[in-house]
Design a protein around this motif. Sequence first.
Motif, PDB file in Angstrom:
ATOM      1  N   ASP B 173       0.824  -1.207   0.000  1.00  0.00           N
ATOM      2  CA  ASP B 173       0.000   0.000   0.000  1.00  0.00           C
ATOM      3  C   ASP B 173       0.859   1.259   0.000  1.00  0.00           C
ATOM      4  OD1 ASP B 173      -2.190  -1.583  -0.008  1.00  0.00           O
ATOM      5  OD2 ASP B 173      -2.741  -1.243   2.090  1.00  0.00           O
ATOM      6  N   GLY B 174       1.965   1.206   0.745  1.00  0.00           N
ATOM      7  CA  GLY B 174       2.854   2.361   0.792  1.00  0.00           C
ATOM      8  C   GLY B 174       3.401   2.687  -0.586  1.00  0.00           C
ATOM      9  N   GLY B 207       3.557  -2.476  -5.247  1.00  0.00           N
ATOM     10  CA  GLY B 207       2.576  -1.396  -5.101  1.00  0.00           C
ATOM     11  C   GLY B 207       2.735  -0.373  -6.211  1.00  0.00           C
ATOM     12  N   TYR B 208       3.984  -0.061  -6.511  1.00  0.00           N
ATOM     13  CA  TYR B 208       4.284   0.859  -7.607  1.00  0.00           C
ATOM     14  C   TYR B 208       3.689   0.313  -8.909  1.00  0.00           C
ATOM     15  CZ  TYR B 208       7.210   2.218 -11.617  1.00  0.00           C
ATOM     16  OH  TYR B 208       7.646   2.602 -12.849  1.00  0.00           O
ATOM     17  N   ARG B 209       3.952  -0.953  -9.122  1.00  0.00           N
ATOM     18  CA  ARG B 209       3.496  -1.576 -10.364  1.00  0.00           C
ATOM     19  C   ARG B 209       1.975  -1.568 -10.471  1.00  0.00           C
ATOM     20  NH1 ARG B 209       5.695  -6.929 -13.321  1.00  0.00           N
ATOM     21  NH2 ARG B 209       4.063  -6.989 -14.903  1.00  0.00           N
ATOM     22  N   ALA B 210       1.335  -1.880  -9.355  1.00  0.00           N
ATOM     23  CA  ALA B 210      -0.133  -1.891  -9.359  1.00  0.00           C
ATOM     24  C   ALA B 210      -0.679  -0.522  -9.746  1.00  0.00           C
ATOM     25  CB  ALA B 210      -0.652  -2.304  -7.980  1.00  0.00           C
ATOM     26  N   ALA B 211      -0.083   0.525  -9.177  1.00  0.00           N
ATOM     27  CA  ALA B 211      -0.570   1.874  -9.467  1.00  0.00           C
ATOM     28  C   ALA B 211      -0.322   2.241 -10.921  1.00  0.00           C
ATOM     29  CB  ALA B 211       0.121   2.879  -8.543  1.00  0.00           C
ATOM     30  N   MET B 212       0.852   1.884 -11.408  1.00  0.00           N
ATOM     31  CA  MET B 212       1.185   2.228 -12.796  1.00  0.00           C
ATOM     32  C   MET B 212       0.306   1.457 -13.775  1.00  0.00           C
ATOM     33  SD  MET B 212       3.497   4.570 -12.794  1.00  0.00           S
ATOM     34  CE  MET B 212       4.553   4.583 -14.265  1.00  0.00           C
ATOM     35  N   GLU B 213       0.063   0.208 -13.459  1.00  0.00           N
ATOM     36  CA  GLU B 213      -0.789  -0.588 -14.355  1.00  0.00           C
ATOM     37  C   GLU B 213      -2.213  -0.059 -14.352  1.00  0.00           C
ATOM     38  OE1 GLU B 213      -0.066  -4.582 -13.034  1.00  0.00           O
ATOM     39  OE2 GLU B 213       1.492  -4.919 -14.552  1.00  0.00           O
ATOM     40  N   ALA B 214      -2.668   0.300 -13.175  1.00  0.00           N
ATOM     41  CA  ALA B 214      -4.025   0.836 -13.089  1.00  0.00           C
ATOM     42  C   ALA B 214      -4.158   2.104 -13.939  1.00  0.00           C
ATOM     43  CB  ALA B 214      -4.377   1.135 -11.633  1.00  0.00           C
ATOM     44  N   ALA B 215      -3.057   2.845 -14.039  1.00  0.00           N
ATOM     45  CA  ALA B 215      -3.077   4.075 -14.827  1.00  0.00           C
ATOM     46  C   ALA B 215      -2.735   3.806 -16.294  1.00  0.00           C
ATOM     47  CB  ALA B 215      -2.100   5.083 -14.230  1.00  0.00           C
ATOM     48  N   GLY B 216      -2.476   2.553 -16.595  1.00  0.00           N
ATOM     49  CA  GLY B 216      -2.101   2.208 -17.966  1.00  0.00           C
ATOM     50  C   GLY B 216      -0.738   2.757 -18.348  1.00  0.00           C
ATOM     51  N   LEU B 217       0.125   2.963 -17.371  1.00  0.00           N
ATOM     52  CA  LEU B 217       1.412   3.596 -17.662  1.00  0.00           C
ATOM     53  C   LEU B 217       2.597   2.701 -17.355  1.00  0.00           C
ATOM     54  CD1 LEU B 217       0.586   7.133 -16.241  1.00  0.00           C
ATOM     55  CD2 LEU B 217       0.994   6.576 -18.645  1.00  0.00           C
ATOM     56  N   PHE B 218       2.317   1.448 -17.009  1.00  0.00           N
ATOM     57  CA  PHE B 218       3.440   0.590 -16.602  1.00  0.00           C
ATOM     58  C   PHE B 218       4.335   0.230 -17.779  1.00  0.00           C
ATOM     59  CE2 PHE B 218       5.335  -3.617 -15.817  1.00  0.00           C
ATOM     60  CZ  PHE B 218       6.114  -3.267 -14.723  1.00  0.00           C
ATOM     61  N   ASP B 219       5.620   0.280 -17.486  1.00  0.00           N
ATOM     62  CA  ASP B 219       6.608  -0.114 -18.489  1.00  0.00           C
ATOM     63  C   ASP B 219       7.796  -0.684 -17.713  1.00  0.00           C
ATOM     64  OD1 ASP B 219       8.756  -0.241 -20.255  1.00  0.00           O
ATOM     65  OD2 ASP B 219       8.198   1.600 -21.305  1.00  0.00           O
ATOM     66  N   PHE B 332       0.872   4.232   7.566  1.00  0.00           N
ATOM     67  CA  PHE B 332       1.950   5.122   7.121  1.00  0.00           C
ATOM     68  C   PHE B 332       1.283   6.421   6.748  1.00  0.00           C
ATOM     69  CE2 PHE B 332       0.436   2.448   3.670  1.00  0.00           C
ATOM     70  CZ  PHE B 332      -0.011   3.392   2.773  1.00  0.00           C
ATOM     71  N   GLU B 333       2.073   7.399   6.387  1.00  0.00           N
ATOM     72  CA  GLU B 333       1.520   8.705   6.103  1.00  0.00           C
ATOM     73  C   GLU B 333       2.305   9.334   4.974  1.00  0.00           C
ATOM     74  OE1 GLU B 333       0.623  12.729   8.760  1.00  0.00           O
ATOM     75  OE2 GLU B 333       1.560  10.972   9.658  1.00  0.00           O
ATOM     76  N   LEU B 334       1.627   9.750   3.939  1.00  0.00           N
ATOM     77  CA  LEU B 334       2.333  10.398   2.834  1.00  0.00           C
ATOM     78  C   LEU B 334       2.622  11.845   3.204  1.00  0.00           C
ATOM     79  CD1 LEU B 334       3.281  10.119  -0.164  1.00  0.00           C
ATOM     80  CD2 LEU B 334       1.134  11.261  -0.752  1.00  0.00           C
ATOM     81  N   MET B 335       3.888  12.213   3.221  1.00  0.00           N
ATOM     82  CA  MET B 335       4.262  13.593   3.544  1.00  0.00           C
ATOM     83  C   MET B 335       4.535  14.323   2.237  1.00  0.00           C
ATOM     84  SD  MET B 335       4.041  13.080   6.778  1.00  0.00           S
ATOM     85  CE  MET B 335       4.641  14.617   7.472  1.00  0.00           C
ATOM     86  N   ARG B 336       3.588  15.162   1.816  1.00  0.00           N
ATOM     87  CA  ARG B 336       3.740  15.879   0.535  1.00  0.00           C
ATOM     88  C   ARG B 336       4.665  17.056   0.719  1.00  0.00           C
ATOM     89  NH1 ARG B 336      -1.755  14.719  -1.913  1.00  0.00           N
ATOM     90  NH2 ARG B 336      -2.473  13.169  -0.417  1.00  0.00           N
ATOM     91  N   ARG B 337       5.649  17.148  -0.121  1.00  0.00           N
ATOM     92  CA  ARG B 337       6.609  18.246   0.023  1.00  0.00           C
ATOM     93  C   ARG B 337       6.955  18.836  -1.337  1.00  0.00           C
ATOM     94  NH1 ARG B 337       9.162  14.903   4.000  1.00  0.00           N
ATOM     95  NH2 ARG B 337       8.165  15.293   6.015  1.00  0.00           N
ATOM     96  N   GLU B 338       7.968  19.673  -1.336  1.00  0.00           N
ATOM     97  CA  GLU B 338       8.299  20.429  -2.550  1.00  0.00           C
ATOM     98  C   GLU B 338       8.702  19.547  -3.731  1.00  0.00           C
ATOM     99  OE1 GLU B 338      10.101  24.163   0.093  1.00  0.00           O
ATOM    100  OE2 GLU B 338      11.445  22.744  -0.881  1.00  0.00           O
TER     101      GLU B 338
END
Lengths: 342, 342
Positions: B173-174, B207-219, B332-338
């Motif tokens: 998930d992270g 997790g990275y792969r799952a997100a990229m595939e879901a977006a149709g952007l995996f390579d 976990f917590e996503l810390m959005r930064r610059e």
Amino acid sequence: MTKPRSRRGGGRPTIADVARKAGVGAITVSRALREPGRVSEDLRRQIQAAVDELGYVPDPNARALASARAEVFGVLVPSLTNNVFAEVVRGIYDSLSDSPFRIQIGNTHYSGLEEERLLQVFGSQRPAALIVAGIDQTPRARRLLENAGCPVVQVMETGPDPVDMMVGFSHLDGGRTATEHLLQAGYRRIGFIGARMDPRSQRRLAGYRAAMEAAGLFDPRLITTTPVPSSVTLGRELFRDALAKMPTLDGVFCNNDDIALGVLFECHRASIDVPKQIGIVGFNDLDMMHVSFPSITSVRTHRYEIGTRAVAMALAAIAGNPPEQRIVDLGFELMRRESTAR
Amino acid sequence: MTKPRSRRGGGRPTIADVARKAGVGAITVSRALREPGRVSEDLRRQIQAAVDELGYVPDPNARALASARAEVFGVLVPSLTNNVFAEVVRGIYDSLSDSPFRIQIGNTHYSGLEEERLLQVFGSQRPAALIVAGIDQTPRARRLLENAGCPVVQVMETGPDPVDMMVGFSHLDGGRTATEHLLQAGYRRIGFIGARMDPRSQRRLAGYRAAMEAAGLFDPRLITTTPVPSSVTLGRELFRDALAKMPTLDGVFCNNDDIALGVLFECHRASIDVPKQIGIVGFNDLDMMHVSFPSITSVRTHRYEIGTRAVAMALAAIAGNPPEQRIVDLGFELMRRESTAR
DNA sequence: CAGACAAATGGTAGCGCTACCATGCAAGGG
DNA sequence: CCCTTGCATGGTAGCGCTACCATTTGTCTG
């Protein structure tokens, strides 16, 4: 066929089980395991077979009780997360991984009182050796070390009066070398930034001071310290404080690399050119120092080797060959990089 | 008046000495020390006085032998210098510092075989509890844990099938959350850069792969990994490799913060604008992530709490109150930064 | 007020191992 | 051929502590 197992023992095999199976006395099993040379090869093989078959593992507690000596190295460090001590500890672990010795780490949190408490706890176990960080033990801690009845190695620093043995380097010389380097590079208003300020930091500061005084440039307002634990964030904040107090600052010698990195980031943020406007020197030379942009000059210390060397000396002493040289100075190395190349 | 001290004992006082001095039976001293409630206040005071006067400290080895239970927490981690585990270990130490429990750390060096060996060694001591990092034990290691006869807490990760208890979070998930954040920020050619690639890194990658595939952007060419241990230097090198392989890269999700920092430095050096040209996300959220320039988005994990929570659960189980919830997900917590704010 | 019961304390017997001291036996010296 | 010497092995007695099972005393119940 169930063996009349005692009420307590979890049913794991004992030395008596192995002895029975191998058809020998228990003491012979004990010897075969500890001093194979004193048992004939025949029996040794038989015993090994029985050990393997039963999956026998000696009980270290019984062993320690019977022999009045635990196969344990006690290690006292002031911090577990500080990379410096983590590296020393790693060296210790790696050096002992093939030995029968276990390791017991105590975290003193930079407190002399806690150190005394832990030494008392450790002492009750009759460890095979003690490795402690630093040379500034309280008188009571020192007495506990002297009466520990085992080799003692003080690590991280060298000093004139070891309890038993010492492995480290001179933090004062390190601080002086770092400062002299900044001076030679042409920096004049050189600040000292330090967090935590444990005894080793104090001595680095003393080295800084010695160099600055020798150059006739010492000014107490150049020093910015705090007892707060070190961090990159803190480095940034302290640097801001230092700059506010002394805007003409043109260089900083940092207590350690975390602080130095914080200083570098603040320079980026405030568009201060490194090394043109400000020269930066760190301490310890962590991996990131030579990758940063610009790369940061730092004093490389041999932390892992301090751990391995301390173990080697202790093992030698346990084996009855205490090293001739009781004080080992592993030195340090100034790594000149972009942050002071002006 | 010299006591007939045995040949071995170093002469330190034993429970019998205390009993004699206090004028009670040895067993009463033992009880006064372990279950004060079961001894009358009068005797308790007398005994305490004798203990103080003699400087008596119970021998943990004798105690362990007699009670078939050592007051030791066994802790197995794959690395001592990786800040992530150092923090967990620190949490464990801090939680146990006021307890009678000692801690014994084993360093598995990311090796299943070494983990088995250490479990066997630890098991021979009959520890009070075991805390092990990860959920991917070998079958043999798992068996050793199941037969350890004490509470077991697997830490760092959560999974479906605990040996006993678990404290951690989902690395999958992270990884997905980090990647989705980059996607939402508008990055498209997002790379994955990973070192070491232990099981947890693998799941972040998943997790990275799952997100990229879901977006149709995996390579698959967007992925750059190595089994080499992680470091800032390595982050820089891997990023260069990734960029050489895939020059259109516009974002990277890094295995951990060291790698992310290395990427950032390389961007500085190559004058690549962060976040405009490249977005960077790290993992673990070390202190330096929010100080760097630009500050780096990272997935904050609760490492210290994993340590404290694991101890709390183990202590409860030892006390006979095994927690109802055997799997604790600390999230976990996503810390959005610059570094991803474009 | 006997009997039951709990609370406080102690004695004994190990926990599993090794130090110490035999014992048996082969090899070497006078 | 006896005596020493050294080696391989074993028996015994703990190491310092606690589990288990008394024993003693005081308190409560019916």
